[in-house]
Design an enzyme around this catalytic site. Sequence first.
Site, PDB file in Angstrom:
ATOM      1  N   HIS A  18     101.669  41.840 -70.835  1.00  0.00           N
ATOM      2  CA  HIS A  18     101.441  43.020 -71.720  1.00  0.00           C
ATOM      3  C   HIS A  18      99.975  43.429 -71.571  1.00  0.00           C
ATOM      4  O   HIS A  18      99.078  42.764 -72.083  1.00  0.00           O
ATOM      5  CB  HIS A  18     101.738  42.664 -73.180  1.00  0.00           C
ATOM      6  CG  HIS A  18     101.534  43.811 -74.121  1.00  0.00           C
ATOM      7  ND1 HIS A  18     102.441  44.105 -75.127  1.00  0.00           N
ATOM      8  CD2 HIS A  18     100.555  44.741 -74.232  1.00  0.00           C
ATOM      9  CE1 HIS A  18     102.014  45.164 -75.798  1.00  0.00           C
ATOM     10  NE2 HIS A  18     100.861  45.562 -75.283  1.00  0.00           N
ATOM     11  N   HIS A 141     107.413  46.849 -79.525  1.00  0.00           N
ATOM     12  CA  HIS A 141     106.339  46.754 -80.523  1.00  0.00           C
ATOM     13  C   HIS A 141     107.030  46.598 -81.874  1.00  0.00           C
ATOM     14  O   HIS A 141     107.549  47.570 -82.422  1.00  0.00           O
ATOM     15  CB  HIS A 141     105.431  47.988 -80.499  1.00  0.00           C
ATOM     16  CG  HIS A 141     104.329  47.900 -81.518  1.00  0.00           C
ATOM     17  ND1 HIS A 141     103.013  47.670 -81.179  1.00  0.00           N
ATOM     18  CD2 HIS A 141     104.361  47.947 -82.874  1.00  0.00           C
ATOM     19  CE1 HIS A 141     102.282  47.593 -82.293  1.00  0.00           C
ATOM     20  NE2 HIS A 141     103.073  47.761 -83.334  1.00  0.00           N
ATOM     21  N   HIS A 179     103.478  40.733 -78.569  1.00  0.00           N
ATOM     22  CA  HIS A 179     102.326  40.381 -79.414  1.00  0.00           C
ATOM     23  C   HIS A 179     102.738  39.932 -80.815  1.00  0.00           C
ATOM     24  O   HIS A 179     102.345  40.524 -81.800  1.00  0.00           O
ATOM     25  CB  HIS A 179     101.297  41.505 -79.476  1.00  0.00           C
ATOM     26  CG  HIS A 179     101.850  42.892 -79.742  1.00  0.00           C
ATOM     27  ND1 HIS A 179     102.743  43.159 -80.742  1.00  0.00           N
ATOM     28  CD2 HIS A 179     101.618  44.073 -79.122  1.00  0.00           C
ATOM     29  CE1 HIS A 179     103.020  44.447 -80.724  1.00  0.00           C
ATOM     30  NE2 HIS A 179     102.361  45.022 -79.754  1.00  0.00           N
ATOM     31  N   ASP A 252      97.683  41.908 -74.239  1.00  0.00           N
ATOM     32  CA  ASP A 252      97.489  43.153 -74.993  1.00  0.00           C
ATOM     33  C   ASP A 252      96.024  43.585 -74.935  1.00  0.00           C
ATOM     34  O   ASP A 252      95.518  44.204 -75.874  1.00  0.00           O
ATOM     35  CB  ASP A 252      97.955  43.016 -76.449  1.00  0.00           C
ATOM     36  CG  ASP A 252      98.232  44.366 -77.091  1.00  0.00           C
ATOM     37  OD1 ASP A 252      98.185  45.392 -76.386  1.00  0.00           O
ATOM     38  OD2 ASP A 252      98.471  44.389 -78.313  1.00  0.00           O
TER      39      ASP A 252
END
Length: 350
Positions: A18, A141, A179, A252
Amino acid sequence: MPDKDLTTLTIRRPDDWHLHLRDGNMLRAVLPETARHFGRAIIMPNLVPPVVTAEQASAYRDRIMAALPDGMQFEPLMTLYLTETTDPDDVRAAFENGIATAVKLYPAGATTNSASGVRDFEKVRSVLDTMAEIGMPLCVHGEVTDSNIDIFDREAVFIDKILKPLRKKVPDLKVVMEHVTTEDAVDYVRDNHKNLAATITTHHLIINRNHILAGGIKPHYYCLPVAKREAHRVALVQAAVSGDKRFFLGTDSAPHIDPNKLQTCGCAGIFTAPNTMSCLAEVFEAAGELKKLEAFASLNGPRFYGLPASEQTITLRKGDPLKYPTHIATEDGPVTVFDPGFDLHWHVEA
Ligand code: OTD
Ligand code: ZN
Ligand code: ZN
């Protein structure tokens, strides 16, 4: 040798599942920071405008490869930004032609550049059914966007209200909860073996919400999903160092120039690409599980995505505190590098 006595560690070359590379000047500045240590990365499609179609993903891939400095190797794995008007046939073609590896689901308004995301999940049902059929993963997400829901609860509520019903409707869809920031998410992933995995960022293994808010506000620790209380961070570390195949690294890393972070309404995002592997080595070493770093950073991700692990290796060597820049320069302005708040002793030889 017990993990605590290790001073060198050689692992397969890691991948980042990511990553935000942006475009233009920013892309040119940040890409080498990732390519130095990582072999591949799942590239987030939240450009302005977003990367929605196979054609756009292919063009973005070309721009990334054009920005890669001579002599560096890196494979961008592209994603398509899911909208309510995404064409299932375009998604299928992108996957089958090797242009896109995954599709990215942003609930509308959940994070930076997510305004074109999904509001009504029934509208994307045919895309999700197609993906389940062809084995293409959905990267999620996982936060609701309802302003009535407390920002610290948005991930847990998303699991109950959106993710569970969605996975019931399309059980064959491979889902990556990206995440993850809560014990709730860790438990959910651990308890639901089939077609489900999670990425964990570097910074969420290191900071909790006190880092953002106690003793003055720290914009460089602000990201979405926002870091939670310490018990959640501890749950994330336990998941990451466990070796459990369902958890793997997605940094991320999300660069913003400092003027955009340091303002009345500052952007969300933490730039961890330059020092991620050194940070992770500290986290795994502190947990007494240094040898599990390879599973987390280099093995579990490719396994879930059905790709081979890297044939190359990197070596981490323990030494004097690492010197790394507080900022990297871009032609648009400086970008602050993540400060873990402790010395980093692990030097990466890639
Ligand atoms: N979170 N910032 C960004 C994306 C992520 O949710 C995310 O993936 C960004 O700047 O693109 C952030 O805080
Ligand atoms: Zn996100
Ligand atoms: Zn992101």
